[in-house]
Design a protein around this motif. Structure first.
Motif, mmCIF file in Angstrom:
data_model
loop_
_atom_site.group_PDB
_atom_site.id
_atom_site.type_symbol
_atom_site.label_atom_id
_atom_site.label_comp_id
_atom_site.label_asym_id
_atom_site.label_seq_id
_atom_site.Cartn_x
_atom_site.Cartn_y
_atom_site.Cartn_z
ATOM 1 N N VAL A 72 0.826 -1.398 3.668
ATOM 2 C CA VAL A 72 -0.128 -2.242 2.914
ATOM 3 C C VAL A 72 -1.037 -3.083 3.910
ATOM 4 C CG1 VAL A 72 -0.557 -4.612 1.706
ATOM 5 C CG2 VAL A 72 2.107 -3.301 1.680
ATOM 6 N N SER A 73 -1.134 -3.334 5.133
ATOM 7 C CA SER A 73 -1.800 -3.473 5.909
ATOM 8 C C SER A 73 -3.307 -2.722 5.748
ATOM 9 C CB SER A 73 -1.704 -4.135 7.299
ATOM 10 O OG SER A 73 -2.634 -5.168 7.802
ATOM 11 N N LYS A 74 -2.138 -1.180 6.258
ATOM 12 C CA LYS A 74 -3.028 -0.258 6.768
ATOM 13 C C LYS A 74 -4.098 0.040 5.363
ATOM 14 C CE LYS A 74 -0.388 1.175 10.314
ATOM 15 N NZ LYS A 74 0.261 2.548 11.274
ATOM 16 N N LEU A 75 -3.119 0.341 4.443
ATOM 17 C CA LEU A 75 -4.103 0.943 2.934
ATOM 18 C C LEU A 75 -4.556 0.385 2.435
ATOM 19 C CD1 LEU A 75 -3.498 2.626 0.942
ATOM 20 C CD2 LEU A 75 -1.792 1.502 -0.365
ATOM 21 N N LYS A 76 -4.256 -1.399 2.500
ATOM 22 C CA LYS A 76 -5.230 -2.282 2.125
ATOM 23 C C LYS A 76 -7.114 -2.580 3.215
ATOM 24 C CE LYS A 76 -3.057 -6.707 -0.140
ATOM 25 N NZ LYS A 76 -2.222 -7.839 -0.140
ATOM 26 N N SER A 77 -6.719 -1.880 4.719
ATOM 27 C CA SER A 77 -7.894 -1.865 5.153
ATOM 28 C C SER A 77 -8.720 -0.398 4.942
ATOM 29 C CB SER A 77 -7.575 -1.738 6.927
ATOM 30 O OG SER A 77 -8.737 -0.928 6.941
ATOM 31 N N MET A 78 -8.130 0.323 4.145
ATOM 32 C CA MET A 78 -8.516 1.993 3.785
ATOM 33 C C MET A 78 -9.375 1.273 2.125
ATOM 34 S SD MET A 78 -5.678 4.756 4.761
ATOM 35 C CE MET A 78 -6.207 5.754 3.959
ATOM 36 N N LEU A 79 -9.013 0.672 1.192
ATOM 37 C CA LEU A 79 -9.706 0.498 0.212
ATOM 38 C C LEU A 79 -10.705 -0.774 -0.092
ATOM 39 C CD1 LEU A 79 -6.074 0.111 -1.694
ATOM 40 C CD2 LEU A 79 -8.201 1.278 -2.202
ATOM 41 N N ASN A 80 -10.412 -1.485 1.847
ATOM 42 C CA ASN A 80 -12.221 -2.388 1.472
ATOM 43 C C ASN A 80 -13.417 -1.672 2.361
ATOM 44 O OD1 ASN A 80 -10.689 -4.360 1.065
ATOM 45 N ND2 ASN A 80 -9.608 -4.193 3.418
ATOM 46 N N ASN A 81 -12.938 0.150 2.196
ATOM 47 C CA ASN A 81 -13.914 0.731 2.885
ATOM 48 C C ASN A 81 -14.256 1.683 1.453
ATOM 49 O OD1 ASN A 81 -14.181 -0.766 5.633
ATOM 50 N ND2 ASN A 81 -12.524 0.219 6.120
ATOM 51 N N VAL A 82 -13.282 1.195 0.353
ATOM 52 C CA VAL A 82 -13.334 2.211 -0.794
ATOM 53 C C VAL A 82 -14.282 1.375 -1.943
ATOM 54 C CG1 VAL A 82 -12.591 3.493 -2.429
ATOM 55 C CG2 VAL A 82 -11.695 3.971 -0.187
ATOM 56 N N ASN A 83 -15.341 2.778 -2.190
ATOM 57 C CA ASN A 83 -16.582 1.616 -3.198
ATOM 58 C C ASN A 83 -15.743 1.659 -4.605
ATOM 59 O OD1 ASN A 83 -18.242 0.716 -1.884
ATOM 60 N ND2 ASN A 83 -19.190 2.788 -1.161
ATOM 61 N N ASP A 84 -15.205 2.930 -4.974
ATOM 62 C CA ASP A 84 -14.653 4.007 -5.900
ATOM 63 C C ASP A 84 -13.555 3.785 -6.084
ATOM 64 O OD1 ASP A 84 -17.217 3.257 -7.765
ATOM 65 O OD2 ASP A 84 -17.736 4.763 -6.487
ATOM 66 N N VAL A 85 -12.085 3.456 -7.051
ATOM 67 C CA VAL A 85 -10.855 3.988 -7.317
ATOM 68 C C VAL A 85 -10.695 5.059 -8.568
ATOM 69 C CG1 VAL A 85 -10.271 2.517 -5.129
ATOM 70 C CG2 VAL A 85 -9.333 2.094 -7.558
ATOM 71 N N SER A 86 -9.883 5.704 -9.075
ATOM 72 C CA SER A 86 -8.680 5.370 -10.716
ATOM 73 C C SER A 86 -7.954 5.082 -10.582
ATOM 74 C CB SER A 86 -9.154 7.009 -10.759
ATOM 75 O OG SER A 86 -8.330 7.659 -9.989
ATOM 76 N N VAL A 87 -6.933 4.606 -11.386
ATOM 77 C CA VAL A 87 -5.876 4.003 -11.001
ATOM 78 C C VAL A 87 -5.047 4.785 -12.526
ATOM 79 C CG1 VAL A 87 -4.003 2.456 -12.045
ATOM 80 C CG2 VAL A 87 -6.345 1.844 -10.710
ATOM 81 N N THR A 88 -3.680 5.608 -12.256
ATOM 82 C CA THR A 88 -3.077 6.001 -13.064
ATOM 83 C C THR A 88 -1.515 5.378 -13.269
ATOM 84 O OG1 THR A 88 -1.788 7.304 -11.590
ATOM 85 C CG2 THR A 88 -3.971 8.473 -13.059
ATOM 86 N N THR A 89 -1.492 4.658 -14.448
ATOM 87 C CA THR A 89 -0.328 3.794 -15.507
ATOM 88 C C THR A 89 0.730 4.357 -15.599
ATOM 89 O OG1 THR A 89 0.223 1.194 -15.166
ATOM 90 C CG2 THR A 89 -1.679 2.159 -16.100
ATOM 91 N N GLY A 90 1.938 3.880 -15.954
ATOM 92 C CA GLY A 90 2.879 3.943 -16.910
ATOM 93 C C GLY A 90 4.236 2.839 -16.877
ATOM 94 N N MET A 91 4.787 2.802 -18.143
ATOM 95 C CA MET A 91 5.809 2.736 -18.335
ATOM 96 C C MET A 91 6.789 2.651 -18.116
ATOM 97 S SD MET A 91 4.529 -1.339 -20.368
ATOM 98 C CE MET A 91 5.960 -1.801 -19.856
ATOM 99 N N TRP A 92 8.500 2.736 -17.622
ATOM 100 C CA TRP A 92 9.514 3.018 -18.081
ATOM 101 C C TRP A 92 10.557 2.262 -18.110
ATOM 102 C CZ3 TRP A 92 12.462 3.200 -13.252
ATOM 103 C CH2 TRP A 92 11.766 2.148 -11.954
ATOM 104 N N THR A 93 11.891 2.885 -18.045
ATOM 105 C CA THR A 93 12.791 1.611 -18.260
ATOM 106 C C THR A 93 13.818 3.181 -17.417
ATOM 107 O OG1 THR A 93 12.190 1.435 -20.961
ATOM 108 C CG2 THR A 93 14.966 1.194 -19.772
ATOM 109 N N SER A 94 14.856 1.838 -16.796
ATOM 110 C CA SER A 94 15.940 1.846 -15.999
ATOM 111 C C SER A 94 16.769 2.504 -16.274
ATOM 112 C CB SER A 94 16.058 1.371 -14.683
ATOM 113 O OG SER A 94 16.461 -0.211 -15.277
ATOM 114 N N ASP A 95 18.196 2.738 -15.414
ATOM 115 C CA ASP A 95 19.184 2.895 -16.767
ATOM 116 C C ASP A 95 19.982 1.492 -16.937
ATOM 117 O OD1 ASP A 95 19.008 5.881 -15.607
ATOM 118 O OD2 ASP A 95 20.183 5.822 -13.733
ATOM 119 N N SER A 96 19.856 0.624 -15.539
ATOM 120 C CA SER A 96 20.066 -0.303 -16.362
ATOM 121 C C SER A 96 19.246 -2.035 -17.660
ATOM 122 C CB SER A 96 19.769 -2.014 -15.077
ATOM 123 O OG SER A 96 18.808 -2.038 -14.034
#
Length: 580
Positions: A222-246
Motif C-alpha cells: 500500500v505504501s509503494k502504491l500510494k507513492s506511485m499514485l502521488n506522482n500521477v495526475n490522472d486515473v480511471s476507475v472500474t467498479t462493480g458490486m457482487w455477492t459472495s457465497d455467504s
C-alpha cells in the motif's frame, strides 16, 4: 593450533589403527568422525612438529597420544603461569580451573562456584611476572566429563532471520497469487512437503499469518502504491458490486493509471456494503475509498455496469463521468438475442440435458471414452454451460459439435439416456455457433489488462457488425439470431461512436484515427472536439497559429496494418479500409 585429518584417515593401517585407538580412549566412536573434523594440537607430542614459514607444522605420520583428562596431567603438560590460562579455559574448561577474575566472563553469574581443599604444592620458580602461589583452587560444579571435541563437525541447526523471512515472504506470495486459503499452513501434506524442502523451516501459524505477516506485507505494498499514485495526475476507475457465497455484498474498486510509461491496474479495495444498495450508499462507499487513496480529484472516468443505482451514485452524488462497461453491455446483448429465439432455446435445453447426463453418469462417460478411442479421436469431455455467462453456452455447443460422432455412438448404446439431438437440431447449433463466435472474440479483446482498450471500442463494434452481417446462416433460427444480434448491438452500442471520450480516444490512437470510424461525420465532429480542447489548453490567441494546429491535426498519417491470426477476425473490416 589444531591438526586436521588428511582425507578420512591415514591410508596405512598401522597409523589408522592407532588413530582409532586414540579416539576410543577418549570415548569417541569412529563413525562420529567427518571429513572436516579437527583434533587439538595439544594431543600430539612435540616430536611430531617441524617449523616451517614461521609456524609449527604437523608431520604426516603424526599420531595423537596425549590424553588430558586429569588435573595432574594438565599440571604436568602446561606451565602454571597465567599466560597458559587462555588455552586451558578455551580448550579444556572442565579439566582445570585456576582462580582468576570473572569480571569479563558473562556466564560467571550463572555458575555456582564451590571451594575445595587447598592444593599446597602449586608453586613455580619465582619470576617477575604474575605467578600463582600456593593457594586454593576453585572448580565449577561437577559435570559430565567432556570428551575430545572434533572441531568442524557441528551441523547447522537453525535458519538465520533473513533466511526465515525470505521463505515467509515466498509463502505469502504463494497464498495471495494463487488464492490459497490460510489454512494451508495447517495441512499435513503441506507441512510434510515443506519439511522435505527445508527441514529447518517451520511454517507460521494461521493466526500469525492473518494478524502479522499478511498485514505487514499489505502495508508495504500500500505504501509503494500510494507513492506511485502521488506522482500521477490522472486515473480511471472500474467498479462493480457482487455477492459472495455467504450472501454478503461487496464493492470492488480497480484503479488504472500510467506510471513510468507502464500501465498499472491494481485492485485498491474490496469493501463490504451492509446498507441497502441505493445510489447514496454506494456513493458513500466509493467516496471513502477514493479519499483513502487520495485520488478523488484525479479521476477522469468511472467504468461500471449500467445499473440505475450505480449510475446514480457516479453521476448525481460523486459528480464524475460514468462510462458503461462495453463487455457487460455485449453480454446483455447476446442474452437478449438468445432469449428472443424460442427454437434455439429449446435446442439449448436438450443440449443441457445431454451434458448433464454425461456429467452425472460414470457408465455414460466411460462409453464416450471407449468410442473416442475406437475412432482414434482425442478423449474430450462434455462442457456444462452457466446461466450467467452466455459464452459458456457457446463453449457447450462447440464441444458437442466437436465430439458429435463418438457421443452419438455412445448415446445409442446407453439403455437410459435423455432425448438426443435430431439432424435438424445438429444443423441448427452448427448454424448458430459461427454467429456467436465473433462476440466471444470481441469480449476477449476488451478484457486485456496490459493495454488500453477504450480506443478499440469503435473499430471492434464496426468489425463485429461487419463480420456478423457477412455470415450466411441456413436455418430459420440462425437467421433470426443474426438479425436480432445486429439490431441489439446497433441499439446498445452504436451510439458510442458519438460519445466524446470514446471517439477522442479512438481518434488519438495512432493506429486508428479517422479510419476506424463508421461515419465520416462522426470522425469530423471528433476532430473539432480535439481542436477545441487543444486550443483551450494551450491558450492560443493567434488565428494563424490556430490554422497551423488545425492543419497538423488534419493530416492523418497512414496507420500500420495489424496482422490478425483468425480468418474471420473483427479487424478484417478495418484492415480492408486501410488497404483501399
Amino acid at each position: 593450533m589444531a591438526a586436521s585429518f588428511t582425507g578420512l584417515f591415514p591410508l596405512k593401517d598401522t597409523y589408522k589403527n592407532k588413530w582409532y585407538n586414540f579416539l576410543g580412549e577418549n570415548g569417541i566412536l569412529p563413525d562420529k568422525v567427518s571429513k572436516t573434523s579437527l583434533v587439538c594440537s595439544a594431543h600430539f607430542d612435540d616430536s611430531f612438529f617441524v617449523m616451517g614459514k614461521g609456524r609449527r607444522l604437523l608431520l604426516k605420520h603424526a599420531i595423537p597420544t596425549k590424553i588430558i583428562n586429569r588435573i595432574k596431567c594438565a599440571k604436568q603438560q602446561y606451565s602454571e603461569t597465567v599466560t597458559n590460562l587462555p588455552h586451558l579455559k578455551r580448550k579444556h574448561p572442565t579439566l582445570i580451573a585456576i582462580p582468576v577474575s570473572t569480571i569479563d566472563d558473562p556466564d560467571s553469574d550463572l555458575q555456582n562456584i564451590e571451594t575445595i581443599d587447598n592444593l599446597s604444592n602449586v608453586q613455580s620458580p619465582s619470576t617477575s611476572t604474575h605467578i600463582i602461589q600456593s593457594q586454593s583452587l576453585t572448580f565449577p560444579p561437577a559435570k559430565r566429563s567432556r570428551q575430545l571435541k572434533l572441531f568442524g563437525s557441528t551441523k547447522h541447526t537453525e535458519l538465520s532471520i533473513t533466511e526465515k523471512n525470505n521463505i515467509d515472504k515466498s509463502l505469502i506470495k504463494m497464498i495471495t497469487a494463487d488464492y490459497q486459503p490460510l489454512s494451508i499452513v495447517e495441512n499435513v501434506g503441506f507441512l510434510e512437503y515443506t519439511k522435505q524442502l527445508q527441514p529447518l523451516y517451520t511454517p507460521p501459524s494461521r493466526k500469525l499469518l492473518s494478524t502479522k505477516l499478511l498485514p505487514d506485507q499489505y502495508n508495504i505494498i500500500v505504501s509503494k502504491l500510494k507513492s506511485m499514485l502521488n506522482n500521477v495526475n490522472d486515473v480511471s476507475v472500474t467498479t462493480g458490486m457482487w455477492t459472495s457465497d455467504s450472501t454478503k455484498s461487496y464493492i470492488t474498486v480497480t484503479c488504472h493509471f500510467i506510471y513510468n510509461d507502464n500501465l498499472y491496474s491494481p485492485v485498491i479495495a474490496t469493501r463490504e456494503v451492509c446498507d441497502s444498495h441505493t445510489g447514496e450508499n454506494i456513493a458513500s462507499a466509493l467516496s471513502y475509498i477514493f479519499n483513502e487513496w487520495n485520488i478523488t480529484h484525479k479521476i477522469v472516468t468511472i467504468v461500471s455496469d449500467s445499473g440505475a443505482n450505480i449510475k446514480n451514485a457516479i453521476n448525481e452524488h460523486l459528480k464524475k463521468y460514468h462510462h458503461p462497461c462495453v463487455a457487460h453491455t455485449l453480454n446483455l446483448s447476446v442474452n437478449d438475442a438468445i432469449n428472443k429465439n424460442t427454437e434455439l432455446l429449446q435446442v439449448l435445453k436438450t443440449c443441457r440435458a445431454i451434458v448433464g447426463h454425461f456429467k452425472h453418469s460414470i457408465s455414460a462417460t466411460e462409453k464416450l471414452r471407449e468410442f473416442q478411442k475406437q475412432m482414434g479421436l482425442p478423449e474430450l469431455k462434455v462442457k456444462q454451460d452457466v446461466s450467467t455467462r452466455w459464452n459458456s453456452c457457446l463453449i457447450m455447443i462447440e464441444r458437442l459439435i466437436e465430439i458429435k460422432n463418438p457421443i452419438s455412438a455412445a448415446m445409442s448404446s446407453l439403455r437410459r439416456a435423455p432425448n438426443f439431438l435430431t439432424a435438424t437440431e445438429w444443423d441448427l447449433i452448427a448454424d448458430c455457433a459461427p454467429i456467436l463466435k465473433p462476440f466471444e472474440h470481441m469480449t476477449s479483446e476488451l478484457s486485456g489488462e496490459k493495454y488500453p482498450t477504450l480506443s478499440l471500442v469503435i473499430p471492434l463494434i464496426r468489425g463485429l457488425q461487419y463480420t456478423v452481417k457477412n455470415i450466411k446462416p441456413d436455418t430459420h433460427a440462425g437467421i433470426l439470431l443474426q438479425n436480432t444480434l445486429l439490431d441489439v448491438v446497433a441499439r446498445r452500442l452504436g451510439s458510442l461512436e458519438k460519445n466524446s471520450i470514446v471517439a477522442k480516444s479512438t481518434f488519438l490512437d495512432p493506429r486508428l484515427k479517422k479510419t476506424a470510424f463508421g461515419l465520416a461525420d462522426n470522425a469530423g465532429n471528433t476532430e473539432k472536439w480535439i481542436i477545441e480542447e487543444l486550443t483551450s489548453n494551450i491558450h492560443i490567441n493567434n488565428d494563424r497559429d490556430d490554422e497551423n494546429i488545425r492543419n497538423n491535426i488534419s493530416e492523418t498519417p497512414s496507420s500500420p496494418i495489424v496482422t490478425r491470426e483468425s480468418s474471420n477476425s473483427l479487424w478484417e473490416h478495418f484492415d480492408s479500409k486501410l488497404s483501399q
